[in-house]
Design a protein around this motif. Structure first.
Motif, PDB file in Angstrom:
ATOM      1  N   VAL A  82       0.860  -1.181   0.000  1.00  0.00           N
ATOM      2  CA  VAL A  82       0.000   0.000   0.000  1.00  0.00           C
ATOM      3  C   VAL A  82       0.898   1.233   0.000  1.00  0.00           C
ATOM      4  CG1 VAL A  82      -1.793   1.295   1.206  1.00  0.00           C
ATOM      5  CG2 VAL A  82      -1.818  -1.211   1.267  1.00  0.00           C
ATOM      6  N   VAL A  83       0.571   2.174  -0.878  1.00  0.00           N
ATOM      7  CA  VAL A  83       1.348   3.414  -0.990  1.00  0.00           C
ATOM      8  C   VAL A  83       0.423   4.595  -0.716  1.00  0.00           C
ATOM      9  CG1 VAL A  83       2.718   4.888  -2.506  1.00  0.00           C
ATOM     10  CG2 VAL A  83       2.936   2.400  -2.664  1.00  0.00           C
ATOM     11  N   THR A  84       0.828   5.460   0.213  1.00  0.00           N
ATOM     12  CA  THR A  84       0.133   6.724   0.446  1.00  0.00           C
ATOM     13  C   THR A  84       1.074   7.852   0.016  1.00  0.00           C
ATOM     14  OG1 THR A  84       0.941   7.133   2.702  1.00  0.00           O
ATOM     15  CG2 THR A  84      -0.958   5.663   2.450  1.00  0.00           C
ATOM     16  N   MET A  85       0.639   9.094   0.220  1.00  0.00           N
ATOM     17  CA  MET A  85       1.478  10.219  -0.170  1.00  0.00           C
ATOM     18  C   MET A  85       2.686  10.360   0.749  1.00  0.00           C
ATOM     19  SD  MET A  85       0.052  11.162  -2.862  1.00  0.00           S
ATOM     20  CE  MET A  85       1.078  12.605  -3.196  1.00  0.00           C
ATOM     21  N   ARG A  86       2.654   9.734   1.915  1.00  0.00           N
ATOM     22  CA  ARG A  86       3.768   9.878   2.854  1.00  0.00           C
ATOM     23  C   ARG A  86       4.514   8.584   3.140  1.00  0.00           C
ATOM     24  NH1 ARG A  86       3.344  11.013   7.808  1.00  0.00           N
ATOM     25  NH2 ARG A  86       1.339   9.992   8.160  1.00  0.00           N
ATOM     26  N   ARG A  87       3.814   7.462   3.078  1.00  0.00           N
ATOM     27  CA  ARG A  87       4.417   6.209   3.504  1.00  0.00           C
ATOM     28  C   ARG A  87       4.146   5.098   2.493  1.00  0.00           C
ATOM     29  NH1 ARG A  87       2.198   5.444   9.558  1.00  0.00           N
ATOM     30  NH2 ARG A  87       3.644   3.665   9.579  1.00  0.00           N
ATOM     31  N   ALA A  88       4.969   4.041   2.584  1.00  0.00           N
ATOM     32  CA  ALA A  88       4.795   2.848   1.750  1.00  0.00           C
ATOM     33  C   ALA A  88       5.009   1.632   2.628  1.00  0.00           C
ATOM     34  CB  ALA A  88       5.781   2.852   0.585  1.00  0.00           C
ATOM     35  N   ALA A  89       4.083   0.669   2.570  1.00  0.00           N
ATOM     36  CA  ALA A  89       4.134  -0.469   3.486  1.00  0.00           C
ATOM     37  C   ALA A  89       3.836  -1.775   2.760  1.00  0.00           C
ATOM     38  CB  ALA A  89       3.137  -0.266   4.627  1.00  0.00           C
ATOM     39  N   LEU A  90       4.410  -2.845   3.290  1.00  0.00           N
ATOM     40  CA  LEU A  90       4.176  -4.193   2.759  1.00  0.00           C
ATOM     41  C   LEU A  90       3.752  -5.095   3.898  1.00  0.00           C
ATOM     42  CD1 LEU A  90       4.653  -6.302   0.308  1.00  0.00           C
ATOM     43  CD2 LEU A  90       6.710  -6.885   1.611  1.00  0.00           C
ATOM     44  N   TRP A  91       2.696  -5.895   3.657  1.00  0.00           N
ATOM     45  CA  TRP A  91       2.237  -6.904   4.608  1.00  0.00           C
ATOM     46  C   TRP A  91       2.533  -8.287   4.028  1.00  0.00           C
ATOM     47  CZ3 TRP A  91       0.237  -2.174   4.125  1.00  0.00           C
ATOM     48  CH2 TRP A  91      -0.164  -1.480   5.290  1.00  0.00           C
TER      49      TRP A  91
END
Length: 701
Positions: A95-104
């Motif tokens: 998931v990518v937002t304007m501030r952060r990027a995360a992987l589950w």
């Protein structure tokens, strides 16, 4: 393979032993250096994606790990999450937002993700829709829009996200243009474009016209009278029309959809890939009810939207239909089942397919036996590792007639690596095979005489491997018997002195395999109702395994063919189905055991009349005698085992003899000598039985 779960195979990297030594042949310092080298700089693609997110008035974008057909294996062109994150494991949501990027992702992949992702990404070591949505709720402002590609979300997946968002101020928004593809641009790998070819009728048993007529009959006889069936899984269209190609790793499929109505047949694919003979085969030049009309792959959604303007009802299988098609069909015009009628129908193999699949396992056994014989000679020399072993078994299968490549990534695992059910070695990280450790080999092949791209091996000639000698005259006599099919087999071996616990664990896994394989059970009950028989011998001493016990298998199709198997979402067992039977045991940090056979569901002979079923095992490679504690086996186990060994001798022995593989033939004779209850070695009586068997078959002992 892959313990019946139907999931992808992880390449586990950088794991350590209790003593702190790296599993692969590298020091801890080398591992740290490699970790830096393998990390992918994702700054540029993240910046470009965020620009697209902003253009679409979104605050976040979800990137799943699948393709538009919910395929187990995906092509390079569909590896969007891997390209965006640098993480190449087969399971994980980004998931990518304007501030952060995360992987589950789950625990199988944590080490790999940490090695491959750069500091732009944060790793969440838990999985689940609720966890992702909770994170989004903390990141996206009220009223914010969260985008996703509807063709990469199953119906169930979309419903889970949609439900989780209920009551929040966020909007889940379907975006038809995949934003990762926009960013990827010209660097995105090309969509495969090889020809789509037809299988000959003599290898399918039923023509595509017969299959179409059967599905239409099911539509007509259904209480809700659907007017069409929509097929989204790639193996559904491949099976229905007896067509194959090479778009997906390990599976002979091509990107396609089918809309089969009561008066027309629409096949959505790249029309330029159909050679003239395939077009003629499909009767594509006409528009009658038994003519296949080709439409471009990208037109499927528009065509469905036009079709639903009439008085129609579309039958779908929700397990493989994506939200991209589901969202345009009104509820009142839908007939929903978990699996489509095509998925259910193809699970039962016709007599021709059964004969072909059984014959294919004879040829496959030759390749596996050649490999096991080779290992016995070379492992004591210390010259074999997990990766070179995997390459070699793939090479040996590639030398078999009609081979068209492996059916999945070979699992070649020694010692503690075998305790990882999804482990496969890499060029960089592997373990040497040793006579002091158990070795687990889980592998399979695809075989078809009309496949157009035979397997190419990258195996280097480390140690000479004997090439089988063929007799042209004899080849002609058997060539029609070994035509096409999909195989999957697991054997666990030990070349040294196993511990008492290892022998007991192995023997109880074998007992579970035998208990389920010889079971007689009522027709039309599900596999989950009998699955415990594979676990009983382990449960008796407090052991268990944490994966499924088996999966369906296709006929030159999926090595994991749903919906057959022993899990809660599998359909009832029916005569003519093929399933794997694969119990196991895994001692974390020490060793792993799995014994897998493919079996055909057949009618059982019972004392009193009734509809009962049992299994006929079609895998034909002996189990490791060195790991069997015969004192644990019941007379019924021994009787079954010796009958199985006799079957192997009768079916594989003549093939080895025909090809003058005399060393392999001698190995087969030794490893299929009858077992007795008195000792794990051959008893005097067993020797007599063995000699009698050889005499009957005309062999020299």
């Amino acid at each position: 393979m892959d313990p019946g779960e139907g999931s992808g195979i992880i390449r586990t990297q950088g794991r350590t032993t209790p003593a702190g030594k790296l599993v692969g042949e590298a020091s801890r310092d080398q591992q740290q250096l490699e970790q830096v080298r393998t990390r992918v700089n994702t700054t540029a693609q993240l910046a470009a994606l965020r620009q697209e997110i902003q253009t679409q008035s979104l605050f976040a974008y979800i990137i799943p790990d699948t393709d538009a057909h919910m395929s187990e294996y995906i092509s390079k062109a569909d590896e969007r999450r891997a390209w965006m994150t640098g993480f190449t494991g087969s399971a994980g949501i980004a998931v990518v937002t304007m501030r952060r990027a995360a992987l589950w992702t789950d625990s199988r992949y944590w080490t790999q993700a940490e090695r491959q992702m750069d500091c732009n990404w944060e790793l969440h070591k838990e999985v689940g829709t609720t966890l992702i949505v909770t994170w989004l709720l903390s990141e996206v402002p009220a009223g914010g829009r969260v985008g996703f590609d509807p063709f990469l979300f199953s119906i169930d997946s979309w419903e889970r996200y949609n439900t989780a968002f209920q009551g929040s101020d966020l909007q889940l928004v379907s975006i038809m243009t995949n934003l990762v593809d926009v960013v990827w641009g010209s660097e995105r790998p090309l969509i495969p474009s090889q020809s789509i070819y037809a299988l000959q009728e003599e290898f399918t048993g039923n023509t595509w016209q017969q299959k179409v007529s059967d599905i239409r009959s099911q539509m007509q006889n259904h209480p809700q009278a659907p007017t069409a069936v929509l097929l989204s899984a790639l193996d559904e269209t491949a099976w229905l029309f007896n067509l194959r190609s090479n778009d997906i790793p390990y599976n002979p499929f091509f990107y396609s959809y089918t809309l089969l109505t009561d008066s027309s047949i629409w096949l959505f694919a790249n029309k330029s890939r159909f050679p003239l003979e395939t077009l003629q085969y499909l009767d594509s030049s006409c528009t009658g009810p038994m003519c296949v009309q080709l439409k471009d792959y990208s037109q499927v959604r528009d065509h469905i939207q036009n079709y639903i303007l009439g008085d129609v009802k579309i039958w779908i299988g929700t397990s493989y239909t994506t939200y991209g098609l589901y969202e345009v069909i009104p509820k009142e015009k839908l007939l929903e089942d978990i699996y489509s009628p095509v998925m259910i129908t193809k699970a039962v193999k016709n007599p021709k397919e059964q004969a072909l699949l059984k014959a294919t396992h004879v040829r496959d056994a030759v390749a596996v036996i050649r490999y096991l014989v080779w290992l016995e000679k070379h492992v004591p020399q210390g010259t074999v590792n997990e990766f070179s072993g995997a390459e070699l078994v793939d090479k040996l299968r590639g030398e078999e007639e009609f081979s068209s490549g492996p059916s999945f990534e070979t699992i070649s695992a020694s010692g503690l690596n075998a305790a990882l059910a999804h482990y496969s070695p890499t060029k960089e990280v592997y373990r040497k095979l040793s006579t002091d450790e158990m070795y687990l080999l889980d592998s399979g092949g695809q075989y078809c005489p009309t496949a157009q791209t035979p397997v190419e091996s990258t195996q280097e000639a480390r140690v000479p491997v004997p090439t089988p000698k063929h007799s042209p005259e004899l080849d002609m006599s058997v060539s029609l018997l070994h035509r096409d099919g999909t195989t999957d087999i697991t054997r666990t071996v030990h070349w040294g002195t196993p511990s008492a616990f290892q022998k007991e664990a192995y023997t109880r896994v074998l007992m579970g395999n035998i208990d389920l394989s010889r079971l007689i059970f009522p027709a039309n009950i599900s596999g989950i109702e009998v699955e415990a028989f594979a676990r009983r011998a382990l449960w008796e001493i407090g052991l268990n395994y944490g994966h499924g016990t088996g999966h369906g298998i296709g006929n030159f199709l999926c090595v994991h063919e749903w919906p057959v198997g022993f899990q809660y979402n599998n359909i009832d067992m029916t005569k003519g189905m093929f399933t794997s039977i694969e119990p196991g045991y895994y001692k974390d940090g020490e060793f792993g055991i799995r014994i897998e056979d493919v079996a055909l569901v057949v009618e059982a002979k019972t004392k009193y009349p009734g509809a009962y079923l049992t299994f006929e095992v079609v895998s034909l490679v002996p189990y490791d005698r060195n790991l069997i504690d015969v004192s644990l086996l019941s007379p019924e186990h021994l009787q079954y085992l010796n009958h199985y060994y006799q079957t192997i001798r009768e079916k594989v022995g003549p093939e080895l003899q025909r090809r003058q593989l005399l060393e392999e033939l001698a190995w087969l004779q030794k490893h299929t000598e009858p077992l007795s209850a008195r000792a794990p070695g051959t008893s005097p009586l067993a020797s007599v039985l063995a000699a009698s068997t050889l005499a009957i078959l005309g062999w020299r002992a």
